[in-house]
Design a protein around this motif. Structure first.
Motif, PDB file in Angstrom:
ATOM      1  N   GLN A   1      -3.643  15.210   3.144  1.00 29.57           N
ATOM      2  CA  GLN A   1      -4.845  15.428   3.944  1.00 29.57           C
ATOM      3  C   GLN A   1      -4.845  14.396   5.079  1.00 29.57           C
ATOM      4  N   PHE A   2      -5.755  14.564   6.034  1.00 27.25           N
ATOM      5  CA  PHE A   2      -5.870  13.581   7.103  1.00 27.25           C
ATOM      6  C   PHE A   2      -6.234  12.203   6.551  1.00 27.25           C
ATOM      7  N   SER A   3      -6.927  12.189   5.422  1.00 29.77           N
ATOM      8  CA  SER A   3      -7.302  10.907   4.813  1.00 29.77           C
ATOM      9  C   SER A   3      -6.094  10.135   4.299  1.00 29.77           C
TER      10      SER A   3
ATOM     11  N   ILE B   1      -5.946   7.039  15.837  1.00 25.83           N
ATOM     12  CA  ILE B   1      -7.241   7.735  15.768  1.00 25.83           C
ATOM     13  C   ILE B   1      -7.258   8.917  16.725  1.00 25.83           C
ATOM     14  N   LYS B   2      -6.704   8.712  17.926  1.00 23.26           N
ATOM     15  CA  LYS B   2      -6.696   9.775  18.933  1.00 23.26           C
ATOM     16  C   LYS B   2      -5.883  10.988  18.454  1.00 23.26           C
TER      17      LYS B   2
ATOM     18  N   GLY C   1       6.048  11.027  10.919  1.00 20.10           N
ATOM     19  CA  GLY C   1       5.098  11.721  10.039  1.00 20.10           C
ATOM     20  C   GLY C   1       4.759  13.128  10.464  1.00 20.10           C
ATOM     21  N   LYS C   2       5.748  13.854  10.971  1.00 22.70           N
ATOM     22  CA  LYS C   2       5.471  15.215  11.467  1.00 22.70           C
ATOM     23  C   LYS C   2       4.995  16.143  10.344  1.00 22.70           C
ATOM     24  N   GLU C   3       5.663  16.110   9.197  1.00 25.12           N
ATOM     25  CA  GLU C   3       5.228  16.987   8.104  1.00 25.12           C
ATOM     26  C   GLU C   3       3.887  16.548   7.531  1.00 25.12           C
ATOM     27  N   LEU C   4       3.636  15.245   7.527  1.00 29.02           N
ATOM     28  CA  LEU C   4       2.341  14.740   7.065  1.00 29.02           C
ATOM     29  C   LEU C   4       1.216  15.346   7.893  1.00 29.02           C
ATOM     30  N   PHE C   5       1.403  15.386   9.208  1.00 29.09           N
ATOM     31  CA  PHE C   5       0.387  15.986  10.079  1.00 29.09           C
ATOM     32  C   PHE C   5       0.335  17.503   9.890  1.00 29.09           C
ATOM     33  N   ALA C   6       1.484  18.141   9.722  1.00 24.78           N
ATOM     34  CA  ALA C   6       1.500  19.598   9.529  1.00 24.78           C
ATOM     35  C   ALA C   6       0.715  19.988   8.276  1.00 24.78           C
TER      36      ALA C   6
ATOM     37  N   ASN D   1      -4.343  21.933   5.557  1.00 24.75           N
ATOM     38  CA  ASN D   1      -5.405  21.706   4.575  1.00 24.75           C
ATOM     39  C   ASN D   1      -6.784  21.589   5.204  1.00 24.75           C
ATOM     40  N   GLU D   2      -6.839  21.384   6.518  1.00 26.77           N
ATOM     41  CA  GLU D   2      -8.124  21.330   7.219  1.00 26.77           C
ATOM     42  C   GLU D   2      -8.470  22.695   7.817  1.00 26.77           C
TER      43      GLU D   2
END
Length: 646
Positions: free
Chosen positions: A326-328, A338-339, A363-368, A373-374
């Motif tokens: 998740q973003f968290s 943050i941006k 962290g490309k997959e982390l963001f994907a 999930n959002e």
């Protein structure tokens, strides 16, 4: 098929059938059949072991002598029915003739009628005569003689009643509701037991034949009680035909299998070789009332087990349909972090395709996963595909699936592709710049038409997916060089997310140190809290070419050098950290890094996207800035500022 057969003279057969119909209930497939006794006597094998046969006492004795099979139930006259018959007979005459097969009825029932004839004569005010017969001929002669003597009424079986009516006499059937009801109840109890037995047998057979392993059930003499098809196949026993009752040594060659079975002991997971096969064998001895009663042997093909294990391992480790981040989970408090998180959250609310750009380890997959999930697709699959990890010749079948027989080695029944599995969810195409031009054309068609066609299929399958792509190469440059299709680029890059490298967000390093330590080396947390302010400047001064991956590698090496958090000084921690960083630097010094290349990629992509949006807004910068989520001044600056290089 369940059958109740009724054999007897009218009207007895009708009485029995009526009672059967009353009790038939849920036995919809029950067959009720009336048979002449002469037919059974001439065809005794017509009755099977599962049949239930209701008949009179005389026929019962005859059927027994012929060894007729099935469950034969003789009708027995109940006392209450006999009394009712006497009452009915007394209406026609004060002299009643009771005719029974072989034995006088009153004598055989003396426990119920204590005083015999005199008692009955007194109660019913009639005279009771008793006669017997041994066969139909004697019964005929007896009834004829009574008729000639002027007798008016007889009591007896269906045969006797029928003969009486033939001679114009009154015939009273002594089988009443109680007698017939009792025999029918017995018949249905037998049928119910048979239904339960058949049900259990069907269940056992179903389990045996659908059991993935081979199963042999042996009795106490080592003869086959049951064996399923898997066991026949594994042990190569198809040539023997019916294996029931055969001794195991007659069908299985001298081998470890026979040795194991002869021990009559529990054996678990023993590996045996048989006819060029490697089998896993388990045995379970059966004991009844403390005595050995046979043994069950279970066989598994070792090769199949290995394939299943590999399949399970792949499924357990396959992250294709799960987005766990998740973003968290994204660690960072710098303005850059943050941006980019806020921008990614905006993208999550859209359903447009996203292209994530960033160096390896950013962290490309982390963001994907976080975007998925959002998004509104969060409850549907997230399929992650590393385009560079799949061989070119397998890429199409992995992406789009295949039908049975599409190519040599294709799985029987075919296999759905990853795009098909992602229906209603998200496909993450990592390292998308690595796929060939021919594959790019096929991917473009899927994204344009929202359908996939399996290899070997003539039909298409509709899909609804969102594509998030990622790359660390300059796709614009690839387009210019003819290595990446422009039309595909515009399909995947509707929204662009630029991930900053670690060197550009060094304000996050203290948080990253704490998070890594808490997750991987919690015992070191007090030590890290104590030395954090001293080591952060050293970490911030380093150029993290490998980004988070290099950072975690360095931290891992440092903790390995420290070994234990006890009695370690700040100076030692600083020394071990610097040593870990220097080792990375020694390796990286030999690599020619063009530090400006990635910024150029980002600049080109930004400029291209801004120009594309400006074209759509006919040059209206305010409207374009709103679409892009930036201010007009930022838009103007990005169009005019030169690329900064080191």
């Amino acid at each position: 098929m369940l059958k109740i057969l009724v054999s007897g003279s009218s009207p007895l057969d009708e009485y029995v059938r009526t009672e059967i119909v009353k009790r038939k209930g849920n036995m919809k497939e029950l067959v009720v059949q009336t048979l002449e006794s002469i037919f059974i006597l001439k065809n005794p094998t017509y009755i099977t072991d599962d049949d239930v046969l209701i008949c009179g006492a005389m026929l019962f004795e005859q059927f027994k002598k012929l060894k007729v099979r099935g469950n034969i139930i003789p009708l027995r006259v109940q006392t209450n029915d006999f009394y009712k018959a006497l009452v009915e007979a007394s209406k026609f005459s004060n002299e009643v003739n009771v005719i029974n097969y072989q034995k006088e009825y009153i004598q055989t029932q003396r426990n119920y009628i204590n005083d015999g004839h005199d008692e009955l004569d007194h109660i019913f005010k009639i005279k009771v005569n008793q006669y017997t017969y041994r066969n139909k001929e004697e019964a005929y002669e007896l009834v004829r003689r009574l008729h000639e003597e002027g007798q008016k009424v007889v009591i007896g079986s269906g045969l006797v009643v029928r003969l009486a009516k033939k001679f114009g006499m009154e015939g009273i059937l002594w089988y009443g509701k109680e007698s017939v009801g009792l025999v029918v109840d017995i018949a249905f109890n037998i049928l119910t037991a048979k239904v339960a037995e058949q049900s259990n047998q069907k269940r056992q057979n179903y389990i045996l034949e659908n059991f993935r392993e081979g199963v042999i059930n042996l009795n106490v003499s080592a003869r086959v009680l049951s064996i399923n098809n898997h066991a026949i196949e594994l042990l190569g026993l198809s040539e023997y035909g019916d294996l029931s009752s055969q001794h195991i040594s007659e069908i299985v060659q001298e081998s470890e299998i026979l040795e194991v079975l002869s021990t009559n002991k529990v054996v678990k997971d023993i590996v045996v070789s048989y006819k060029k096969r490697t089998l896993l064998m388990n045995t379970l001895p059966i004991h009844v009332n403390g005595s050995y009663n046979g043994i069950v042997a279970i066989f598994s093909d070792a090769e199949t087990l290995q394939q299943q294990e590999n399949k399970i391992r792949r499924k357990m480790n396959y992250k294709a349909d799960i987005a766990k981040y998740q973003f968290s989970d994204i660690i960072g408090q710098s303005d850059q972090t943050i941006k980019v998180i806020n921008k990614a959250k905006k993208f999550a609310r859209s359903d447009s395709n996203v292209l994530i750009l960033g160096e390896s380890g950013t962290g490309k997959e982390l963001f994907a996963q976080s975007i998925h999930n959002e998004s509104k697709r969060r409850n549907h699959p997230f399929i992650a595909i590393n385009c560079a990890a799949i061989p070119e010749n397998l890429l199409e079948s992995e992406f789009f699936g295949y039908n049975d027989g599409a190519f040599t080695g294709a799985k029987k029944g075919g296999n759905p592709g990853l795009f098909e599995l992602a229906h209603n969810g998200t496909v993450f195409l990592d390292e998308i710049g690595e796929i060939s031009l021919s594959m790019q054309a096929k991917l473009l068609r899927v994204l344009q038409e929202n359908v996939v066609r399996r290899l070997g299929s003539s039909s298409t399958i509709p899909i609804n997916i969102r594509v998030i792509s990622a790359t660390n190469v300059n796709l614009i440059e690839e387009v210019k060089n003819g290595k990446f299709r422009m039309d595909l680029y515009y399909r995947i890059a509707v929204l662009n997310l630029f991930l900053p490298k670690l060197s550009n967000r060094k304000g996050d390093i203290p948080l990253l140190v704490k998070a890594f330590t808490a997750k991987n080396y919690p015992a070191f947390m007090p030590l890290i809290e104590e030395v954090l302010d001293d080591v952060v400047p050293l970490l911030e001064a380093h150029e993290w070419y490998g980004n988070i991956r290099e950072f975690e590698n360095t931290m891992e090496r440092m903790f390995a050098y420290i070994e234990t958090p006890q009695q370690v000084t700040k100076k030692e921690v600083f020394h071990h950290l610097r040593e870990a960083i220097e080792e990375n630097s020694l390796l990286l010094d030999e690599v020619n890094f063009d530090n400006s290349s990635y910024q150029e990629v980002i600049k080109d992509m930004e400029t291209s996207k801004i120009k594309e949006v400006l074209e759509k807004t006919n040059g209206n910068k305010k409207e374009a800035a709103e679409i892009l989520g930036i201010s007009r001044s930022t838009l103007w600056r990005k169009l005019n500022e030169p690329v900064k290089t080191k």
